[in-house]
Design a protein around this motif. Structure first.
Motif, PDB file in Angstrom:
ATOM      1  N   PHE A  60      98.418 -55.074  64.981  1.00  0.00           N
ATOM      2  CA  PHE A  60      97.187 -55.853  64.866  1.00  0.00           C
ATOM      3  C   PHE A  60      96.059 -54.938  64.395  1.00  0.00           C
ATOM      4  O   PHE A  60      96.158 -53.708  64.460  1.00  0.00           O
ATOM      5  N   ASP A  91      91.614 -57.865  70.076  1.00  0.00           N
ATOM      6  CA  ASP A  91      91.635 -57.157  68.795  1.00  0.00           C
ATOM      7  C   ASP A  91      90.465 -57.573  67.912  1.00  0.00           C
ATOM      8  O   ASP A  91      89.582 -58.342  68.325  1.00  0.00           O
ATOM      9  N   GLN A 136      95.645 -59.308  73.031  1.00  0.00           N
ATOM     10  CA  GLN A 136      96.969 -58.693  72.936  1.00  0.00           C
ATOM     11  C   GLN A 136      97.316 -58.071  74.289  1.00  0.00           C
ATOM     12  O   GLN A 136      96.482 -57.410  74.894  1.00  0.00           O
TER      13      GLN A 136
END
Length: 199
Positions: free
Chosen positions: A102, A133, A139
């Protein structure tokens, strides 16, 4: 004999002497003109700047010398100032494509946040945590993964510095204004997902 100064944009645009008192003198000029009585003030010329502060009151000061914008030295100085401003902006807005899959913020604040999150996880003995992110997607990451991201952010910051130094060299080594103008001020971010950075 009276002396009057016309002000425009905070600067003296014209100076006149006259036997007329202030009101009579102003009446012979365009009503939009702003004249002030400067009788007795010797240190005043066209181009002087009107200033004011609590200690000196209102006073006039000679304008600062305008730089010669046609010189190579000025072109380099101006370009370096643009570089400095862009570098400072990029330091705060940088991103990095992490090997974790990411894109993450990678500016100075992001580095502090990730470092703080790592410390908290160690103190609380957490195995995983949520990390938001660059695209505001949460995440789930482990401590080891956060430490990887921390290193990637550090390397990305070093890469930004290297680009700044390279651009500085191009500007400083230019031998004419055209070469200075041709220098592009732009910063790239690292991508650890597709091409791992080994530097």
């Amino acid at each position: 004999m009276y002396k009057y100064a016309e002000l425009y944009g905070g600067k003296v645009r014209d100076i006149k002497t006259s036997n007329l008192p202030y009101a009579d003198f102003c009446s012979i000029w365009d009503p939009t003109a702003f004249w002030i009585d400067v009788t007795g003030i010797d240190n005043i010329e066209v181009g002087y700047v009107l200033k004011s502060d609590t200690s000196r009151g209102t006073y006039f000061e000679a304008p600062e010398d305008e730089p010669d914008t046609t010189t190579l030295e000025y072109a380099k100085s101006y370009k370096l100032e643009l570089l400095k401003a862009e570098f400072e902006r990029v330091q705060e807005t940088a991103t990095v494509t992490s090997s974790l899959g990411f894109v993450a913020n990678a500016g100075t604040r992001a580095h502090r946040d990730v470092t703080g999150l790592i410390k908290r996880m160690k103190v609380d003995n957490d195995s995983t945590t949520e990390f938001r992110d660059y695209n505001d997607i949460f995440q789930v990451v482990t401590l080891a993964e956060l430490e990887i991201l921390q290193i990637e952010i550090i390397k990305n910051g070093q890469y930004i510095y290297k680009q700044k130094w390279d651009i500085e060299k191009l500007i400083e080594s230019a031998t004419n204004i055209e070469d200075v103008d041709a220098v592009v001020i732009s910063f790239n971010m690292l991508d650890f997902f597709d091409i791992p950075y080994e530097g």
